[in-house]
Design a protein around this motif. Sequence first.
Motif, short mmCIF file in Angstrom:
data_model
loop_
_atom_site.label_atom_id
_atom_site.label_comp_id
_atom_site.label_asym_id
_atom_site.label_seq_id
_atom_site.Cartn_x
_atom_site.Cartn_y
_atom_site.Cartn_z
N ASN A 258 60.42 31.33 37.73
CA ASN A 258 59.43 31.53 36.68
C ASN A 258 58.23 32.29 37.25
OD1 ASN A 258 57.94 29.49 38.12
ND2 ASN A 258 59.10 27.94 36.98
N LYS A 259 57.21 32.48 36.43
CA LYS A 259 56.03 33.24 36.86
C LYS A 259 55.29 32.52 38.00
CE LYS A 259 52.75 36.46 36.31
NZ LYS A 259 51.95 36.56 35.07
N ASP A 260 55.24 31.19 37.95
CA ASP A 260 54.57 30.45 39.02
C ASP A 260 55.27 30.65 40.36
OD1 ASP A 260 52.48 29.40 37.58
OD2 ASP A 260 53.51 27.52 37.08
N LEU B 207 41.41 42.41 51.54
CA LEU B 207 40.85 43.69 51.09
C LEU B 207 41.96 44.62 50.60
CD1 LEU B 207 38.11 44.27 53.82
CD2 LEU B 207 37.77 43.59 51.44
N ARG B 208 43.15 44.51 51.22
CA ARG B 208 44.29 45.31 50.76
C ARG B 208 44.84 44.78 49.43
NH1 ARG B 208 45.64 44.82 56.28
NH2 ARG B 208 47.23 43.23 55.84
N HIS B 209 44.70 43.48 49.22
CA HIS B 209 45.27 42.82 48.03
C HIS B 209 44.15 42.03 47.34
CE1 HIS B 209 49.13 43.89 49.78
NE2 HIS B 209 48.83 43.21 50.88
N PRO B 210 43.28 42.68 46.59
CA PRO B 210 42.09 42.02 46.03
C PRO B 210 42.38 40.83 45.12
CG PRO B 210 41.92 44.41 45.84
CD PRO B 210 43.32 44.12 46.26
N TRP B 211 43.56 40.76 44.56
CA TRP B 211 43.94 39.66 43.66
C TRP B 211 44.27 38.38 44.40
CZ3 TRP B 211 48.71 37.89 45.01
CH2 TRP B 211 49.51 38.77 45.76
N ALA B 212 44.54 38.47 45.70
CA ALA B 212 45.15 37.36 46.44
C ALA B 212 44.22 36.16 46.59
CB ALA B 212 45.64 37.83 47.80
N ALA B 213 42.92 36.38 46.82
CA ALA B 213 42.00 35.25 47.01
C ALA B 213 41.99 34.35 45.78
CB ALA B 213 40.60 35.75 47.34
N LEU B 214 41.85 34.95 44.60
CA LEU B 214 41.83 34.15 43.37
C LEU B 214 43.18 33.49 43.14
CD1 LEU B 214 40.20 33.30 40.90
CD2 LEU B 214 40.99 35.38 39.74
N ILE C 74 45.29 32.48 45.45
CA ILE C 74 45.39 31.35 46.38
C ILE C 74 44.59 30.16 45.86
CG2 ILE C 74 44.70 30.55 48.69
CD1 ILE C 74 45.41 33.42 49.68
N GLU C 75 43.37 30.43 45.37
CA GLU C 75 42.52 29.36 44.86
C GLU C 75 43.09 28.73 43.59
OE1 GLU C 75 38.56 31.20 44.52
OE2 GLU C 75 37.94 29.77 46.06
N SER C 76 43.88 29.49 42.85
CA SER C 76 44.37 29.00 41.55
C SER C 76 45.52 28.02 41.67
CB SER C 76 44.83 30.19 40.69
OG SER C 76 46.08 30.72 41.16
#
Length: 235
Positions: free
Chosen positions: A56-58, A97-104, A106-108
Amino acid sequence: MVEQAEALRRTPLSRERVLCTAVALADAGGIESLSMRNLAQHLGVVPMALYKHVANKDELLDGMIDAVVGEIDPPEPDADWKQTVRGRILSARQMLLRHPWAALAIESRNTPTPGVLGYLDSMVGAFRAGGFSTDLAHHVMHAMGSRILGFSQELFDATRRAGRSGPAEPDPAAGFPPEAAARFPHLAEIAGAASHDDASVVGPGCDDQFEFEFALDLLLDGVDRLHRQGWRSAP
């Protein structure tokens, strides 16, 4: 275009290919733009074909996180604990910095992914190999927080937003907005007292990389001092 689509259809689908394509799409358009449907379209398959590789998406998002966390440099041979920790954290920052979406992303997650857990486990291992007690290593990981993964909540980003009365970005040369400067004079005084980086996410006047390394080194130097003193938490 037809030949490219045909080539995509002929290339065997694999979990690795699914995750690599998903990461590339998120890099290009942000994680919110990623769906199973547009991922399947870019892979040249029907959406149902994806579910043989991700449930699934998760599960897709978890796999993407682990894929990019796997880009963090491994420990350097024969490096001491401080070199190891500093080097890997800065490598993690470059990955983000290469993957700007990753921090959010990971936190999600409600539960850390295996890749994140493995990375954190190896960082605790670096402290333990450096002679840290389990007690000190525990508290150091708390102090590091998300910085151990290469990101942190930036103070001046919050103060800059608090000083705005509307959606327009302030002129970087103007510094702290005048109405906010009158109310918060000490914040206004230091807001422009930094080297400049117009692309900074911290705020106009701040150099992201310098600020991150400055705080990281303060933490590591303090941790080193406690370690040398044989620090223990209260019983």
